[in-house]
Design a protein around this motif. Structure first.
Motif, PDB file in Angstrom:
ATOM      1  N   CYS A 170      67.013  35.036  69.776  1.00  0.00           N
ATOM      2  CA  CYS A 170      67.907  35.968  69.691  1.00  0.00           C
ATOM      3  C   CYS A 170      69.014  35.549  68.757  1.00  0.00           C
ATOM      4  CB  CYS A 170      68.800  36.079  71.026  1.00  0.00           C
ATOM      5  SG  CYS A 170      70.164  37.077  70.913  1.00  0.00           S
ATOM      6  N   TYR A 172      72.100  34.956  66.084  1.00  0.00           N
ATOM      7  CA  TYR A 172      73.507  35.324  65.975  1.00  0.00           C
ATOM      8  C   TYR A 172      73.791  36.150  65.013  1.00  0.00           C
ATOM      9  CZ  TYR A 172      74.230  31.580  69.536  1.00  0.00           C
ATOM     10  OH  TYR A 172      74.066  30.801  70.615  1.00  0.00           O
ATOM     11  N   SER A 218      66.941  40.968  68.194  1.00  0.00           N
ATOM     12  CA  SER A 218      66.268  39.848  68.723  1.00  0.00           C
ATOM     13  C   SER A 218      64.794  40.226  68.997  1.00  0.00           C
ATOM     14  CB  SER A 218      67.238  39.705  69.863  1.00  0.00           C
ATOM     15  OG  SER A 218      66.982  40.673  70.914  1.00  0.00           O
ATOM     16  N   GLU A 240      68.547  26.815  64.650  1.00  0.00           N
ATOM     17  CA  GLU A 240      68.696  26.394  66.176  1.00  0.00           C
ATOM     18  C   GLU A 240      70.229  26.791  66.527  1.00  0.00           C
ATOM     19  OE1 GLU A 240      67.580  22.464  66.967  1.00  0.00           O
ATOM     20  OE2 GLU A 240      69.033  21.510  65.810  1.00  0.00           O
ATOM     21  N   ASP A 241      71.337  26.354  65.404  1.00  0.00           N
ATOM     22  CA  ASP A 241      72.474  26.412  65.796  1.00  0.00           C
ATOM     23  C   ASP A 241      73.035  28.111  65.572  1.00  0.00           C
ATOM     24  OD1 ASP A 241      72.814  24.122  66.474  1.00  0.00           O
ATOM     25  OD2 ASP A 241      73.471  23.484  64.417  1.00  0.00           O
ATOM     26  N   CYS A 243      71.445  30.722  66.732  1.00  0.00           N
ATOM     27  CA  CYS A 243      70.519  32.001  67.524  1.00  0.00           C
ATOM     28  C   CYS A 243      70.188  31.257  68.931  1.00  0.00           C
ATOM     29  CB  CYS A 243      69.081  31.794  66.807  1.00  0.00           C
ATOM     30  SG  CYS A 243      68.034  30.655  66.880  1.00  0.00           S
ATOM     31  N   ALA A 244      70.228  32.209  69.857  1.00  0.00           N
ATOM     32  CA  ALA A 244      69.820  31.587  71.025  1.00  0.00           C
ATOM     33  C   ALA A 244      68.504  31.328  71.211  1.00  0.00           C
ATOM     34  CB  ALA A 244      70.497  32.507  72.221  1.00  0.00           C
ATOM     35  N   GLU A 246      64.913  30.413  73.622  1.00  0.00           N
ATOM     36  CA  GLU A 246      64.266  29.817  74.855  1.00  0.00           C
ATOM     37  C   GLU A 246      62.945  29.771  74.717  1.00  0.00           C
ATOM     38  OE1 GLU A 246      65.311  32.263  78.404  1.00  0.00           O
ATOM     39  OE2 GLU A 246      67.463  32.295  77.601  1.00  0.00           O
ATOM     40  N   LYS A 258      65.910  25.217  78.513  1.00  0.00           N
ATOM     41  CA  LYS A 258      66.610  25.689  77.854  1.00  0.00           C
ATOM     42  C   LYS A 258      67.170  24.835  76.651  1.00  0.00           C
ATOM     43  CE  LYS A 258      70.707  28.624  77.961  1.00  0.00           C
ATOM     44  NZ  LYS A 258      70.925  29.670  76.859  1.00  0.00           N
ATOM     45  N   ALA A 260      69.379  25.361  74.031  1.00  0.00           N
ATOM     46  CA  ALA A 260      70.372  25.694  73.456  1.00  0.00           C
ATOM     47  C   ALA A 260      71.319  24.534  72.860  1.00  0.00           C
ATOM     48  CB  ALA A 260      71.455  26.423  74.380  1.00  0.00           C
ATOM     49  N   LYS A 261      71.581  23.385  73.383  1.00  0.00           N
ATOM     50  CA  LYS A 261      72.308  22.226  73.008  1.00  0.00           C
ATOM     51  C   LYS A 261      71.665  21.764  71.627  1.00  0.00           C
ATOM     52  CE  LYS A 261      69.610  19.022  75.762  1.00  0.00           C
ATOM     53  NZ  LYS A 261      69.120  17.793  75.617  1.00  0.00           N
TER      54      LYS A 261
END
Lengths: 696, 120
Positions: A170, A172, A218, A240-241, A243-244, A246, A258, A260-261
């Motif tokens: 997804c 941004y 997305s 990676e920074d 978008c979200a 998974e 996850k 996300a970090k």
């Protein structure tokens, strides 16, 4: 793809040595009280480039070593660390050490690991304030690269039964603004296996509000692959920074993780491993423990000379000028061709103009070509600040070196050959010329001695002067010494100039004791011989208590010479214009015969020996009437004046020197040959050689 | 084939990058610092920019920031070559508009692989 990295090594070495020079001069110019951040930046950048390059080209030892320097410099750059004298000295030592390392690698010799370890330890102590590992080999760039070692954790990396990944991607809104493109990501993914994409377009705003730069779509991705999670994630590393994301294995939906970090990217791991492995074949010496190495390289000055390289770096401007010139010549040539095709006498004027143009272009072309060989003398001068810094520290003298005219350009060959004589002369000035601080104060001079190194053009010459404000030469002492050594007769009366020139005699040394600085086996006689072999000469002016000036005159280039053509019988000879003092018409009556000493001739108050060119070269041709009158060309060679008796002066011209040795063999009294305008060959006289010849 | 602007102040690195890319069939132009690169980038629009970070006159991050301001470079992929593996430099680069990065030292294969990511 396999690319032979060794083809870049030569450029890399050149660049490293340039970088080291920049570091050295930067370090030497640092004023500890008032740090110029631009200088620190330059030094840092040089270290940084060497580190980057050596890592890439597989010189891991160098990379590891420069990494520590870089860290130290980085802290200085950021102001986190004070720039102290000891730190500068350690860094200077490291520059030397790196130069040795690189020279060894370049010459395919083993690196002196003991010295490297010693310097590295000094660096580490400077960096951390305590003793480090002491072994250069222990830190390769791979291990030092990452300040904080990242945990190698990929617990979910075990391969799922039904292999593949389900990815929720997804982006941004800003994902597209860094030049990333989801389509390319998908293409990459599809290289790993079978990719199915499901587009989710529910977030797309109405058309009126649509921003084309924003990513409103997305995706749900299904990738059937046997690739590991790390491999798949690597594809997303750049975004990676933005978008979200998974990840879920296809078969085991419970193990959803996850991501996300922000976490260290897989690229890093990969990159880390490869160059180290690749490096081994190129530097087999590097990974061995230092204890097993015998010290091959001694820190010896002669070792510092890298493999002679005959390449030359040329300013692109110079090449552009040259191409421009060639263009002009071609145009003129075609113009002349056109005139010649249908030549009638009324075109003579045009023809003459064309020829004049051709002459001008040829001259310009010649100058441009010569220019290519010209390098600024700073190539030589730049190493002297360090030399002066080191030696004055060693001698506990206070000396500043001033460089003047570093951009003066000289022929590449001169640059290469003038270095050793200059080193010798500067060492002499440092050692014998400049007094100890206490003596200077006692003599009413400033405590700080000054050596000036100047270069400038004069006439067709380059003049290099070494001027010191030291104690000067003591004429009486010199003369006494020469008499003691039996170099001159006790009764001899010598002019000031002649006395100073005694120091160029073989076996003459004025120093009461030979020190390690100047007593290196080469004497001033060698210096003078080297300079003369370049077609130059060397003069000394000195005043007791005030200082000494040594001036070296060198021809601008070794390929072309300004000559005076002279006629001897039917032959034409070229006398280098540099050597000629004056030319005088004489008659036979003006010559005096001195028993056993040949002929002399009185010029003002001095008697000069005469050398008859006819006899020396055994010329029999030509009008006999010329035999009892002629022209004396007064020349200077070997520090003595002498008259060449020739028939006639013809004209001055620039001549291209052709080597006689390469085409025929060495002939005494002749330094080369040239081809005259009419196609005939003329010999170029070797004035010092002829003077030597006539003395015998 | 895609055109690439390779920017590095170190001639050996620049040659290595440019030679690798040329061998792989790319059309490569070299620039020796950010100022040089910006000038060259204005003369023609490259499909990708690969730049070193630490350079005199204009560093790589500033170059990327300046290029992103130009309409023709708004979406062009730009890679930065960095020796710093820390996130800090990368974040700074990303904020300036860098598409991605490569950590030095790297070998030709890694370079081509990374380039594939942004040009593939």
């Amino acid at each position: 793809m396999s690319i032979d990295m060794s083809q870049f090594h030569q450029v890399f070495f050149e660049e490293c040595f340039e970088g080291l020079e920049a570091m050295e001069s930067g370090l030497l110019s640092l004023d500890l009280g008032d740090i110029d951040s631009e200088v620190i930046n330059t030094i840092f950048r040089a270290a940084h480039s060497i580190k980057g390059g050596s890592g890439t080209f597989g010189f891991t030892v160098v990379a590891g070593y420069t990494h520590i320097m870089e860290t130290l410099l980085d802290e200085m750059r950021d102001g986190r660390r004070q720039v102290t004298k000891p730190a500068v000295d350690v860094l200077l030592g490291s520059v030397d050490c790196l130069r040795d390392m690189l020279t060894s690698i370049q010459n395919e010799e083993d690196i002196n690991m003991e010295s490297a370890a010693k310097h590295q330890e000094a660096l580490e102590i400077e960096l951390t304030g305590k003793a480090g590992s002491g072994h250069a080999t222990e830190s390769t760039p791979a291990t030092t690269e990452d300040a904080a070692p990242e945990p190698e954790e990929e617990p979910e990396e075990e391969i799922a039964e039904e292999q593949g990944w389900k990815i929720a991607f997804c982006p941004y809104l800003n994902l597209l603004q860094t030049g990333n493109d989801p389509v390319r990501l998908f293409r990459q993914l599809s290289n790993l296996g079978e990719l199915t994409t499901t587009v989710n377009i529910q977030d797309i705003p109405p058309f009126s509000e649509l921003e084309p730069d924003e990513c409103n779509i997305s995706w749900e991705l299904k990738l059937v692959t046997d690739a590991t999670e790390a491999e798949v994630k690597d594809i997303f590393s750049f975004v990676e920074d933005d978008c979200a994301l998974e990840f879920a294995p296809l078969a085991k939906p419970k193990k959803v993780k996850k991501v996300a970090k922000p976490k260290p990217v897989a690229v890093v791991d990969e990159v880390k491993a490869a160059p180290v492995a690749e490096a081994e074949p190129t530097t087999p010496a590097a990974p061995a423990p230092p204890a097993a190495k015998k010290p091959v390289v001694e820190a010896d000055a002669s070792k510092n000379a890298p493999k002679a390289s005959s390449s030359i770096r040329v300013d692109t401007d110079k090449i552009d000028t040259l191409i421009n010139m060639v263009g002009e010549v071609v145009i003129t040539q075609s113009m002349l061709g056109l005139i010649g095709e249908n030549f009638t006498m009324d075109k003579v004027g045009q023809l003459k103009r064309g020829l004049a143009q051709l002459e001008r272009h040829t001259r310009d072309l010649q100058q441009s070509v010569m220019n290519i060989r010209m390098l600024p003398i700073s190539f030589v001068f730049s190493r002297f600040p360090r030399l002066v810094h080191d030696i004055s520290t060693q001698l506990s003298k206070k000396i500043t070196l001033k460089l003047v005219g570093e951009n003066t350009e000289v022929d590449k060959a001169v640059v290469e050959l003038i270095n050793d004589p200059l080193v010798h002369l500067i060492r002499n000035s440092l050692d014998h010329g400049i007094e100890m601080p206490a003596d200077r104060i006692a003599a009413g001079k400033p405590e700080m001695g000054t050596i000036e190194l100047k270069a400038y053009h004069r006439g067709g010459h380059i003049v290099i002067e070494i001027v010191d404000d030291g104690r000067g030469l003591d004429k009486n002492k010199l003369l006494a010494k020469a008499i003691e050594k039996g170099l001159v007769e006790e009764t001899a009366i010598l002019s000031e100039k002649q006395i100073f020139e005694l120091i160029f005699m073989p076996g003459f040394s004025t120093a009461e004791k030979l020190t390690d600085i100047s007593g290196r086996g080469v004497g001033m006689d060698v210096v003078r011989r080297n300079i003369q072999s370049l077609g130059g000469n060397i003069d000394i002016i000195s005043e007791l208590g005030k200082g000494t000036t040594i001036a070296i005159h060198l021809p601008l280039t070794l390929a072309i010479l300004d000559g005076q053509s002279v006629a001897v019988g039917d032959e034409t000879y070229i006398v280098p214009l540099v050597s000629i003092i004056e030319s005088i018409n004489i008659t036979e009556k003006m010559l005096n015969k001195v028993a056993g000493k040949g002929e002399t001739f009185k010029l003002r108050n001095e008697y000069l020996p005469i050398i008859r060119m006819r006899e020396i070269f055994n010329v029999r041709s030509g009008a006999a009437t010329k035999s009892n009158e002629g022209v004396i060309v007064v020349v200077e060679g070997q520090g003595a004046l002498c008259g060449f008796l020739v028939d006639e002066l013809l004209g001055q011209q620039q001549v291209v020197i052709k080597s006689l040795e390469a085409n025929y063999r060495r002939v005494e009294g002749v330094s080369g040959a040239t081809i005259l305008g009419d196609g005939s060959v003329a010999l170029i006289l070797d004035v010092p050689g002829l003077v030597r010849l006539s003395v015998r | 084939m895609a055109s690439i602007l390779a920017v590095d102040d170190s001639a050996s690195m620049r040659k290595m990058v440019s030679f690798t890319l040329k061998t792989a069939g790319y059309d490569v132009e070299e620039a020796e610092d950010g100022v040089d690169a910006l000038e060259k980038a204005k003369l023609r629009t490259f499909d990708c920019v690969v730049t070193d970070v630490n350079m005199p006159n204009k560093d790589g991050i500033t170059l990327i920031r300046d290029l992103r301001q130009l309409p023709q470079y708004k979406h062009v992929p730009m890679l930065m070559l960095t020796t710093e593996s820390g996130m800090e430099k990368k974040q700074e680069g990303k904020a300036a508009g860098a598409t991605g990065w490569m950590v030095k030292p790297f070998n030709p294969d890694q370079l081509l692989k990374t380039l594939q990511k942004v040009l593939g």
